[in-house]
Motif scaffolding. Structure first.
Motif: not given
Length: 162
Positions: A134-152
């Motif tokens: 859950w923490e990893a998912a939250r962190t990745s959502m805060r940083r955006g996706t792997a290709d630099g897009e922002q979370p929706t």
């Protein structure tokens, strides 16, 4: 290798201390937590000894230029009491009060092989893994996706580029 060996030795010493101190006996722990019933104060003395030892040794340790088996002391960036800390402490206390075990004594007590204890440890480990995911998912959502897009659905977070 030397640091790992000493960490294992410290863990073994901790396990022996838990056993000698009665922390692996859920009835004793629950007796300590039952302040309105048949209260068992013996763990209070155990905790007082641990806190006293820590208070004395911490003063000696922090005046050293560096730890004995590490290049530097860790930089503890989180020093404030926040909602997550209080919530985690409450969840820990509730689990400890319901089961009479916390993680250290539960792992030490696995040597008993009691089926309910094995289930408790399995559930504890599953909960830890779920939280990490859950923490990893939250962190990745805060940083955006792997290709630099922002979370929706939100603005860019601090430390990200639009």
């Amino acid at each position: 290798m030397k640091a790992m060996l000493l960490a294992g030795l410290a863990g073994l010493l901790f396990a022996v201390g838990l056993g000698i101190g009665g922390m692996t006996d859920p009835a004793r722990v629950l007796g300590f937590l039952d302040v309105t019933g048949d209260w068992d104060p013996s763990l209070l003395f155990l905790m007082a000894g641990a806190v006293g030892t820590h208070a004395v040794l911490r003063r000696l340790i922090v005046h050293r230029p560096r730890p004995v088996f590490a290049p530097a002391f860790p930089n503890l960036s989180q020093t404030r009491v926040d909602r997550r800390l209080v919530g985690g402490a409450a969840l820990f206390g509730i689990g400890w009060g319901l089961a009479g075990y916390c993680p250290g004594p539960a792992l030490v007590s696995l040597a008993k092989g009691a089926p309910l204890l094995v289930l408790f440890v399995a559930a504890m480990l599953a909960g830890m893994a779920l939280f990490r995911g859950w923490e990893a998912a939250r962190t990745s959502m805060r940083r955006g996706t792997a290709d630099g897009e922002q979370p929706t659905g939100g603005r860019p977070h601090a430390g990200t580029t639009p």
